[in-house]
Design a protein around this motif. Structure first.
Motif, PDB file in Angstrom:
ATOM      1  N   GLY A 154       0.829  -1.191   0.000  1.00  0.00           N
ATOM      2  CA  GLY A 154       0.000   0.000   0.000  1.00  0.00           C
ATOM      3  C   GLY A 154       0.865   1.243   0.000  1.00  0.00           C
ATOM      4  N   PHE A 155       0.317   2.348  -0.547  1.00  0.00           N
ATOM      5  CA  PHE A 155       1.104   3.579  -0.681  1.00  0.00           C
ATOM      6  C   PHE A 155       0.245   4.782  -0.337  1.00  0.00           C
ATOM      7  CE2 PHE A 155       3.217   7.105  -2.743  1.00  0.00           C
ATOM      8  CZ  PHE A 155       4.566   6.799  -2.678  1.00  0.00           C
ATOM      9  N   ALA A 156       0.760   5.676   0.509  1.00  0.00           N
ATOM     10  CA  ALA A 156       0.081   6.925   0.866  1.00  0.00           C
ATOM     11  C   ALA A 156       0.912   8.088   0.336  1.00  0.00           C
ATOM     12  CB  ALA A 156      -0.090   7.036   2.376  1.00  0.00           C
ATOM     13  N   PHE A 157       0.309   8.898  -0.507  1.00  0.00           N
ATOM     14  CA  PHE A 157       1.013  10.012  -1.139  1.00  0.00           C
ATOM     15  C   PHE A 157       1.169  11.193  -0.179  1.00  0.00           C
ATOM     16  CE2 PHE A 157      -0.757   7.592  -4.628  1.00  0.00           C
ATOM     17  CZ  PHE A 157       0.240   7.634  -5.590  1.00  0.00           C
ATOM     18  N   GLN A 158       2.120  12.092  -0.517  1.00  0.00           N
ATOM     19  CA  GLN A 158       2.269  13.319   0.264  1.00  0.00           C
ATOM     20  C   GLN A 158       0.968  14.110   0.251  1.00  0.00           C
ATOM     21  OE1 GLN A 158       5.620  15.882  -0.539  1.00  0.00           O
ATOM     22  NE2 GLN A 158       7.013  14.173  -0.867  1.00  0.00           N
ATOM     23  N   GLN A 159       0.342  14.189  -0.911  1.00  0.00           N
ATOM     24  CA  GLN A 159      -0.933  14.872  -1.051  1.00  0.00           C
ATOM     25  C   GLN A 159      -1.973  13.851  -1.501  1.00  0.00           C
ATOM     26  OE1 GLN A 159      -1.347  17.975  -0.102  1.00  0.00           O
ATOM     27  NE2 GLN A 159       0.842  18.244   0.303  1.00  0.00           N
ATOM     28  N   PRO A 160      -2.837  13.369  -0.596  1.00  0.00           N
ATOM     29  CA  PRO A 160      -3.831  12.361  -0.967  1.00  0.00           C
ATOM     30  C   PRO A 160      -4.725  12.846  -2.104  1.00  0.00           C
ATOM     31  CG  PRO A 160      -3.721  12.593   1.414  1.00  0.00           C
ATOM     32  CD  PRO A 160      -2.904  13.711   0.836  1.00  0.00           C
ATOM     33  N   VAL A 161      -5.092  11.934  -2.970  1.00  0.00           N
ATOM     34  CA  VAL A 161      -5.946  12.290  -4.104  1.00  0.00           C
ATOM     35  C   VAL A 161      -7.393  12.426  -3.649  1.00  0.00           C
ATOM     36  CG1 VAL A 161      -4.454  11.235  -5.831  1.00  0.00           C
ATOM     37  CG2 VAL A 161      -6.186   9.844  -4.690  1.00  0.00           C
ATOM     38  N   THR A 162      -8.168  13.209  -4.409  1.00  0.00           N
ATOM     39  CA  THR A 162      -9.586  13.401  -4.115  1.00  0.00           C
ATOM     40  C   THR A 162     -10.419  12.882  -5.278  1.00  0.00           C
ATOM     41  OG1 THR A 162      -9.498  15.653  -4.999  1.00  0.00           O
ATOM     42  CG2 THR A 162      -9.170  15.390  -2.633  1.00  0.00           C
ATOM     43  N   PHE A 163     -11.674  12.542  -4.984  1.00  0.00           N
ATOM     44  CA  PHE A 163     -12.547  11.942  -5.982  1.00  0.00           C
ATOM     45  C   PHE A 163     -13.946  12.538  -5.871  1.00  0.00           C
ATOM     46  CE2 PHE A 163      -9.334   8.874  -4.776  1.00  0.00           C
ATOM     47  CZ  PHE A 163      -8.864   8.418  -6.003  1.00  0.00           C
ATOM     48  N   LYS A 164     -14.404  13.166  -6.925  1.00  0.00           N
ATOM     49  CA  LYS A 164     -15.745  13.738  -6.931  1.00  0.00           C
ATOM     50  C   LYS A 164     -16.786  12.620  -7.013  1.00  0.00           C
ATOM     51  CE  LYS A 164     -18.642  17.161  -9.261  1.00  0.00           C
ATOM     52  NZ  LYS A 164     -18.723  18.153 -10.365  1.00  0.00           N
ATOM     53  N   GLY A 165     -17.770  12.655  -6.112  1.00  0.00           N
ATOM     54  CA  GLY A 165     -18.871  11.704  -6.168  1.00  0.00           C
ATOM     55  C   GLY A 165     -18.623  10.391  -5.447  1.00  0.00           C
TER      56      GLY A 165
END
Length: 242
Positions: free
Chosen positions: A82-93
């Motif tokens: 598993g990988f956690a980014f410096q800036q987590p991604v966002t998802f519309k909906g």
């Protein structure tokens, strides 16, 4: 198996610049490893190479004894990375519950979703049906991402500078979250960080300088080096309250 990850002679260069130079590193099962060092020393690049986001120019990566050097990100995720980014991604909906279920790989009860959110210090009632979008703060997104990784139960979880972009209160809370995640997943954790509080809870610290491993050891061995010598632009971040 004692070793969950082995990096054998990993090298990586871009634009005629060596970023990683013959990295050899072994991560044991159920260990909390912190990788630190100067800015530009190759820490984030190393994390991305382990996940498969970038490919090494040479060398081999073994995960649970299996050669994964040429596997893509999805294949590595299915194996348990598993990988956690410096800036987590966002998802519309897409809601928080949707993301946790996707990470778990199966439908899970509302009660279990709430448990995962509670583990990272979020009130489930307030977050379970919220969209994972830019309206959430950096600290909230980091906590949700960790809840997802807990649901995934990765054998190896990598965090790339988890302190980036979050407030002081959220950072202090994340320390206990990391400790709990380590106990709950029974997997190994790699954290890329300069933060002293994170380095203090690591089983082992890897010091990376100029793309090479300068030293490996416990905090008693490595922290004094960071304070006294500070290789090049290596800074140990320690502020009041952090």
């Amino acid at each position: 198996m004692k070793n969950i990850l082995e990096l054998q002679d990993i090298s990586f260069a871009r634009d005629n610049k060596d970023i990683l130079n013959h990295i050899n590193l072994t991560i044991d099962t159920h260990k909390f490893i912190a990788i630190t060092g100067p800015n530009g020393s190759g820490k984030s690049t190393l994390a991305k190479i382990i996940m498969g986001i970038q490919k090494p120019d040479s060398g081999k990566i073994l995960f649970n004894g299996k050669d994964i050097t040429n596997l893509d990100i999805d294949e590595r995720a299915r194996l348990g990375i598993g990988f956690a980014f410096q800036q987590p991604v966002t998802f519309k909906g897409i809601t928080v519950r949707d993301m946790i279920e996707l990470s778990a790989g199966e439908p899970i009860s509302m009660a279990k979703v709430c448990d995962y959110l509670s583990d990272v210090g979020l009130c489930a009632k307030e977050y379970v049906n919220r969209e994972v979008n830019a309206r959430l703060s950096g600290g909230e997104l980091k906590r949700i991402e960790i809840a997802m990784l807990e649901a995934k139960k990765s054998k190896l979880t990598i965090f790339d500078e988890p302190e980036a972009g979050i407030d002081l209160w959220s950072f202090n809370s994340l320390i206990s979250v990391f400790e709990k995640l380590h106990d709950l997943t029974k997997g190994s954790i790699i954290v890329i960080s300069h933060q002293e509080k994170i380095l203090n809870i690591a089983d082992e610290i890897v010091l990376l300088v100029d793309g090479k491993i300068a030293d490996i050891g416990n905090k008693e061995k490595i922290l004094p080096q960071l304070v006294s010598s500070r290789p090049k632009n290596c800074k140990l971040i320690h502020k009041e309250g952090i």
